[in-house]
Design a protein around this motif. Structure first.
Motif, PDB file in Angstrom:
ATOM      1  N   GLN A   7       0.830  -1.209   0.000  1.00 14.98           N
ATOM      2  CA  GLN A   7       0.000   0.000   0.000  1.00 14.98           C
ATOM      3  C   GLN A   7       0.860   1.253   0.000  1.00 14.98           C
ATOM      4  O   GLN A   7       0.546   2.229  -0.681  1.00 14.98           O
ATOM      5  N   SER A   8       1.954   1.206   0.746  1.00 14.19           N
ATOM      6  CA  SER A   8       2.869   2.347   0.772  1.00 14.19           C
ATOM      7  C   SER A   8       3.441   2.618  -0.618  1.00 14.19           C
ATOM      8  O   SER A   8       3.519   3.768  -1.066  1.00 14.19           O
ATOM      9  N   LEU A   9       3.850   1.548  -1.313  1.00 18.13           N
ATOM     10  CA  LEU A   9       4.372   1.706  -2.675  1.00 18.13           C
ATOM     11  C   LEU A   9       3.299   2.275  -3.599  1.00 18.13           C
ATOM     12  O   LEU A   9       3.584   3.120  -4.455  1.00 18.13           O
ATOM     13  N   GLY A  10       2.050   1.807  -3.423  1.00 20.85           N
ATOM     14  CA  GLY A  10       0.956   2.306  -4.247  1.00 20.85           C
ATOM     15  C   GLY A  10       0.687   3.775  -4.011  1.00 20.85           C
ATOM     16  O   GLY A  10       0.478   4.553  -4.958  1.00 20.85           O
ATOM     17  N   VAL A  11       0.695   4.186  -2.744  1.00 23.94           N
ATOM     18  CA  VAL A  11       0.455   5.599  -2.416  1.00 23.94           C
ATOM     19  C   VAL A  11       1.574   6.472  -2.961  1.00 23.94           C
ATOM     20  O   VAL A  11       1.332   7.518  -3.572  1.00 23.94           O
ATOM     21  N   LYS A  12       2.820   6.037  -2.753  1.00 17.61           N
ATOM     22  CA  LYS A  12       3.959   6.855  -3.196  1.00 17.61           C
ATOM     23  C   LYS A  12       4.054   6.942  -4.717  1.00 17.61           C
ATOM     24  O   LYS A  12       4.681   7.866  -5.245  1.00 17.61           O
ATOM     25  N   SER A  13       3.436   5.997  -5.432  1.00 16.26           N
ATOM     26  CA  SER A  13       3.453   6.052  -6.899  1.00 16.26           C
ATOM     27  C   SER A  13       2.648   7.239  -7.426  1.00 16.26           C
ATOM     28  O   SER A  13       2.771   7.595  -8.592  1.00 16.26           O
ATOM     29  N   GLN A  14       1.842   7.857  -6.549  1.00 20.51           N
ATOM     30  CA  GLN A  14       1.027   9.001  -6.952  1.00 20.51           C
ATOM     31  C   GLN A  14       1.772  10.327  -6.802  1.00 20.51           C
ATOM     32  O   GLN A  14       1.236  11.383  -7.113  1.00 20.51           O
ATOM     33  N   PHE A  15       3.012  10.258  -6.309  1.00 15.52           N
ATOM     34  CA  PHE A  15       3.784  11.475  -6.076  1.00 15.52           C
ATOM     35  C   PHE A  15       5.098  11.444  -6.851  1.00 15.52           C
ATOM     36  O   PHE A  15       5.536  10.389  -7.306  1.00 15.52           O
ATOM     37  N   ASP A  16       5.716  12.602  -6.968  1.00 13.38           N
ATOM     38  CA  ASP A  16       7.003  12.731  -7.646  1.00 13.38           C
ATOM     39  C   ASP A  16       8.070  11.991  -6.839  1.00 13.38           C
ATOM     40  O   ASP A  16       8.321  12.349  -5.679  1.00 13.38           O
ATOM     41  N   PRO A  17       8.697  10.961  -7.404  1.00 16.16           N
ATOM     42  CA  PRO A  17       9.685  10.184  -6.641  1.00 16.16           C
ATOM     43  C   PRO A  17      10.914  10.996  -6.243  1.00 16.16           C
ATOM     44  O   PRO A  17      11.628  10.618  -5.307  1.00 16.16           O
ATOM     45  N   SER A  18      11.175  12.090  -6.951  1.00 14.30           N
ATOM     46  CA  SER A  18      12.335  12.916  -6.616  1.00 14.30           C
ATOM     47  C   SER A  18      11.993  13.994  -5.592  1.00 14.30           C
ATOM     48  O   SER A  18      12.866  14.742  -5.157  1.00 14.30           O
ATOM     49  N   GLY A  19      10.734  14.080  -5.197  1.00 14.32           N
ATOM     50  CA  GLY A  19      10.310  15.087  -4.238  1.00 14.32           C
ATOM     51  C   GLY A  19      10.599  14.667  -2.805  1.00 14.32           C
ATOM     52  O   GLY A  19      11.140  13.592  -2.539  1.00 14.32           O
ATOM     53  N   VAL A  20      10.214  15.541  -1.871  1.00 12.84           N
ATOM     54  CA  VAL A  20      10.411  15.269  -0.450  1.00 12.84           C
ATOM     55  C   VAL A  20       9.178  14.557   0.081  1.00 12.84           C
ATOM     56  O   VAL A  20       8.079  15.107   0.072  1.00 12.84           O
ATOM     57  N   ALA A  21       9.369  13.306   0.543  1.00 12.81           N
ATOM     58  CA  ALA A  21       8.234  12.479   0.947  1.00 12.81           C
ATOM     59  C   ALA A  21       7.427  13.094   2.074  1.00 12.81           C
ATOM     60  O   ALA A  21       6.193  13.011   2.092  1.00 12.81           O
ATOM     61  N   SER A  22       8.103  13.745   3.023  1.00 13.83           N
ATOM     62  CA  SER A  22       7.386  14.278   4.183  1.00 13.83           C
ATOM     63  C   SER A  22       6.437  15.405   3.815  1.00 13.83           C
ATOM     64  O   SER A  22       5.560  15.764   4.602  1.00 13.83           O
ATOM     65  N   SER A  23       6.595  15.961   2.598  1.00 16.51           N
ATOM     66  CA  SER A  23       5.713  17.037   2.151  1.00 16.51           C
ATOM     67  C   SER A  23       4.508  16.512   1.376  1.00 16.51           C
ATOM     68  O   SER A  23       3.622  17.286   0.994  1.00 16.51           O
ATOM     69  N   ASN A  24       4.475  15.209   1.116  1.00 15.44           N
ATOM     70  CA  ASN A  24       3.357  14.626   0.364  1.00 15.44           C
ATOM     71  C   ASN A  24       2.064  14.706   1.159  1.00 15.44           C
ATOM     72  O   ASN A  24       2.057  14.475   2.370  1.00 15.44           O
ATOM     73  N   ARG A  25       0.975  15.004   0.482  1.00 13.16           N
ATOM     74  CA  ARG A  25      -0.352  15.025   1.105  1.00 13.16           C
ATOM     75  C   ARG A  25      -1.352  14.416   0.142  1.00 13.16           C
ATOM     76  O   ARG A  25      -1.488  14.866  -0.989  1.00 13.16           O
ATOM     77  N   LEU A  26      -2.039  13.393   0.584  1.00 13.05           N
ATOM     78  CA  LEU A  26      -2.985  12.675  -0.269  1.00 13.05           C
ATOM     79  C   LEU A  26      -4.337  13.377  -0.247  1.00 13.05           C
ATOM     80  O   LEU A  26      -4.888  13.634   0.823  1.00 13.05           O
ATOM     81  N   THR A  27      -4.870  13.692  -1.426  1.00 14.20           N
ATOM     82  CA  THR A  27      -6.186  14.317  -1.526  1.00 14.20           C
ATOM     83  C   THR A  27      -7.265  13.234  -1.616  1.00 14.20           C
ATOM     84  O   THR A  27      -6.965  12.053  -1.800  1.00 14.20           O
ATOM     85  N   LEU A  28      -8.530  13.659  -1.506  1.00 15.27           N
ATOM     86  CA  LEU A  28      -9.634  12.703  -1.631  1.00 15.27           C
ATOM     87  C   LEU A  28      -9.638  12.079  -3.021  1.00 15.27           C
ATOM     88  O   LEU A  28      -9.861  10.871  -3.167  1.00 15.27           O
ATOM     89  N   LYS A  29      -9.357  12.899  -4.039  1.00 19.22           N
ATOM     90  CA  LYS A  29      -9.281  12.386  -5.405  1.00 19.22           C
ATOM     91  C   LYS A  29      -8.163  11.358  -5.525  1.00 19.22           C
ATOM     92  O   LYS A  29      -8.317  10.313  -6.176  1.00 19.22           O
ATOM     93  N   GLY A  30      -7.026  11.648  -4.883  1.00 18.07           N
ATOM     94  CA  GLY A  30      -5.908  10.720  -4.912  1.00 18.07           C
ATOM     95  C   GLY A  30      -6.223   9.422  -4.196  1.00 18.07           C
ATOM     96  O   GLY A  30      -5.813   8.343  -4.626  1.00 18.07           O
ATOM     97  N   LEU A  31      -6.985   9.521  -3.089  1.00 20.99           N
ATOM     98  CA  LEU A  31      -7.372   8.320  -2.348  1.00 20.99           C
ATOM     99  C   LEU A  31      -8.257   7.416  -3.200  1.00 20.99           C
ATOM    100  O   LEU A  31      -8.055   6.205  -3.257  1.00 20.99           O
TER     101      LEU A  31
END
Length: 310
Positions: A26-50
């Motif tokens: 699930q973690s890999l699936g969630v992180k696939s929705q974000f820029d892999p070169s970005g800062v992970a701690s700044s990621n925020r999942l939206t309702l659309k993303g969920l």
């Protein structure tokens, strides 16, 4: 040892592995929705993303693994007491550390293993105290459950506020803590709803039963949302460690205070639960701070600060 006890332990070991594997997927699936070169701690999942996660194969597989592990866990409880089965579930923490290290090619440092050991020790100790001494029970009024729901919502709102402003290594643990608190309360509501039917002669159509189940479902929904935020903002091992620590802690506190399971508990066991609970929380904090991802993020932040000063 009875064969049924051995079977229950084996089932729970397998269940903990499935839970850890599901969390990693699930973690890999969630992180696939974000820029892999970005800062992970700044990621925020939206309702659309969920909602989009239900179309991500890795995430769906992870969800199936978690549900399968939960089913095996429930089956194991039919063969052995909770005091035997529950502590084995903490094996999900070292499982997740091992799996993540294989997937991400991380070196597992001595500090990381020490953090895992402290977390496991704390949770096992807490479970032993709670299972041996939490034996009382009382009729639960709806107002007590409603107030517990309101208090938890306020606490979670405050923690969510701090999660958006915390240092990088603490964001995942804070988001995961919020989710685990909701999950723990949901477990308490599940126990309360079962007691209403089995011991207090309520019907499935009674207002108190329906309201309790409604609050339980809402807790699960809110908890799932926050757990995904934890996956988005940090390593899966942090979320697993936080859930296996905070979830049972909240469920036990609800049982002691609201369900009255602590009516016959003395001061000694209460102190023991507080101390072992604190040890487990300290272990998870160490796990968050000493994880390779957290160390790498601090290094990158220091380099960025140096470049700005230059």
């Amino acid at each position: 040892m009875e064969p049924t006890i051995l079977l229950a332990i084996a089932m729970q070991v397998f269940s903990s592995f499935l839970f850890a594997s599901g969390a990693i997927m699930q973690s890999l699936g969630v992180k696939s929705q974000f820029d892999p070169s970005g800062v992970a701690s700044s990621n925020r999942l939206t309702l659309k993303g969920l909602l989009k996660l239900f179309t991500v194969p890795k995430w769906v597989i992870g969800l199936a693994l978690v549900f399968t592990g939960a089913a095996i866990h429930l089956a194991a409880l039919t063969f052995a007491p909770v005091s035997v089965v529950q502590p084995v579930g903490i094996l999900a923490v070292p499982w997740s550390v091992l799996l993540a290290s294989r997937i991400h090619k991380h070196h597992i440092s001595a500090k990381l293993w020490r953090a895992v050991g402290i977390t496991v020790l704390g949770v096992v100790g807490f479970t032993v105290f709670s299972s041996l001494f939490a034996t009382g029970e009382k009729y639960v009024s709806f107002s007590a459950m409603l107030w517990s729901f309101i208090v938890v919502c306020v606490i979670c709102a405050v923690l969510s506020f701090f999660a958006t402003r915390a240092v990088a290594w603490a964001k995942a643990i804070l988001w995961s803590s919020v989710g685990a608190i909701f999950y723990g309360l949901a477990s308490g509501f599940m126990k309360a709803s079962m007691n209403l039917i089995q011991k207090h002669n309520h019907s499935f159509g009674s207002l108190q039963f329906i309201a309790t189940v409604a609050m339980m479902l809402l807790c699960y929904v809110l908890g799932a949302w926050m757990i995904q935020q934890g996956y988005a903002s940090g390593p899966a091992e942090i979320t697993v460690g936080t859930m296996t620590t905070v979830d049972p802690f909240v469920a036990v506190v609800f049982g002691l205070v609201v369900l009255g399971e602590g009516l016959g508990m003395g001061v000694g066991p209460m102190i023991g639960m507080i101390v072992t609970g604190a040890i487990a929380v300290y272990g998870v904090a160490m796990l968050s701070k000493d994880h390779p991802d957290a160390i790498e993020e601090r290094r990158r932040a220091a380099e960025a600060a140096t470049q700005v000063e230059a």
